[in-house]
Scaffold this motif. Structure first.
Motif, PDB file in Angstrom:
ATOM      1  N   ILE A 138       0.828  -1.210   0.000  1.00  0.00           N
ATOM      2  CA  ILE A 138       0.000   0.000   0.000  1.00  0.00           C
ATOM      3  C   ILE A 138       0.861   1.258   0.000  1.00  0.00           C
ATOM      4  N   VAL A 154     -10.185  -0.768  -2.183  1.00  0.00           N
ATOM      5  CA  VAL A 154      -9.128  -1.734  -2.486  1.00  0.00           C
ATOM      6  C   VAL A 154      -9.758  -3.119  -2.489  1.00  0.00           C
ATOM      7  N   VAL A 167      -2.815  -5.232   3.860  1.00  0.00           N
ATOM      8  CA  VAL A 167      -3.507  -4.122   3.201  1.00  0.00           C
ATOM      9  C   VAL A 167      -4.131  -3.194   4.235  1.00  0.00           C
ATOM     10  N   LEU A 171      -3.052   0.651   4.808  1.00  0.00           N
ATOM     11  CA  LEU A 171      -4.007   1.765   4.731  1.00  0.00           C
ATOM     12  C   LEU A 171      -3.910   2.645   5.972  1.00  0.00           C
TER      13      LEU A 171
END
Length: 209
Positions: A138, A154, A167, A171
């Motif tokens: 990311i 996503v 992920v 984020l």
């Protein structure tokens, strides 16, 4: 100083998918990693940490071990395609086929770690895999999109959950906590979906896909 075994992969716009869904779709090309998948991000990082302290996941572990000059034993189920076995051996790893599914192979890996003093490297269930490993994906997306630009969502494939955790961590790291994540699973191996519906950890009766 730690060496990164993964590479910064391209973020490419997919014209066909963008046309299909009516918005811009970018694909993070993790198939261009040295081992062919995102797994090298987390497993490469974990292997280094473990070494300093003392399928895809197997390939990542075999590759990292070869780069560090240490032996690796990869335990895989009998359902593993012969080509994968060959590629593991090409990396210099010792390969053992145990059982029908991943659970069988994993139990043998844990046994070997305990009885032979080997270090167990899990394919997805360890925070070192995602905190500084898979989360880097990311960070690269953010750098590619540039300041002030972020995705509307996503979409991520889920197997064991390591990439999903990475992920989500990524984020958080870049301040995109309001970006929704869509988790996708294969029908017949949808253990995450089953667990969410049940509200607890579950074991599927069989993996059919």
């Amino acid at each position: 100083m730690a060496e990164y075994f993964h590479v910064n992969t391209p973020l490419l716009e997919s014209m066909s998918m963008s046309k299909l869904v009516g918005t811009t779709v970018y694909l993070k090309m993790e198939n261009s990693q040295p081992t062919g998948s995102f797994k090298i991000r987390g497993i490469g990082h974990l292997c280094q940490k473990v070494h300093l302290k003392c399928g895809n996941a197997g390939m990542a572990a075999a590759y990292a071990a070869r780069k560090m000059g240490i032996p690796a034993t990869i335990i895989i189920p009998s359902s593993t395609p012969p080509l994968v076995v060959k590629r593991l051996k090409d990396q210099g790893a010792t390969v053992k086929c145990i059982g029908k599914v991943w659970d069988d192979a994993n139990a043998e890996a844990l046994r070997l770690a305990e009885t032979e003093g080997l270090t167990y490297v899990p394919p997805f269930d360890h925070p070192l895999l995602w905190l500084q490993g898979h989360a880097s994906l990311i960070a690269e997306v953010a750098a590619s999109l540039g300041s002030g630009v972020k995705p509307g969502a996503v979409l991520v494939a889920v197997g064991g959950g390591g990439l999903l955790c990475g992920v989500i961590q990524g984020l958080k790291d870049v301040g995109w906590t309001d970006v929704p994540v869509v988790a996708m699973e294969t029908v017949g191996a949808d253990c995450f979906n089953a667990a969410v519906k049940a509200g607890k950890l579950v074991t599927l009766d069989d993996i059919t896909r």
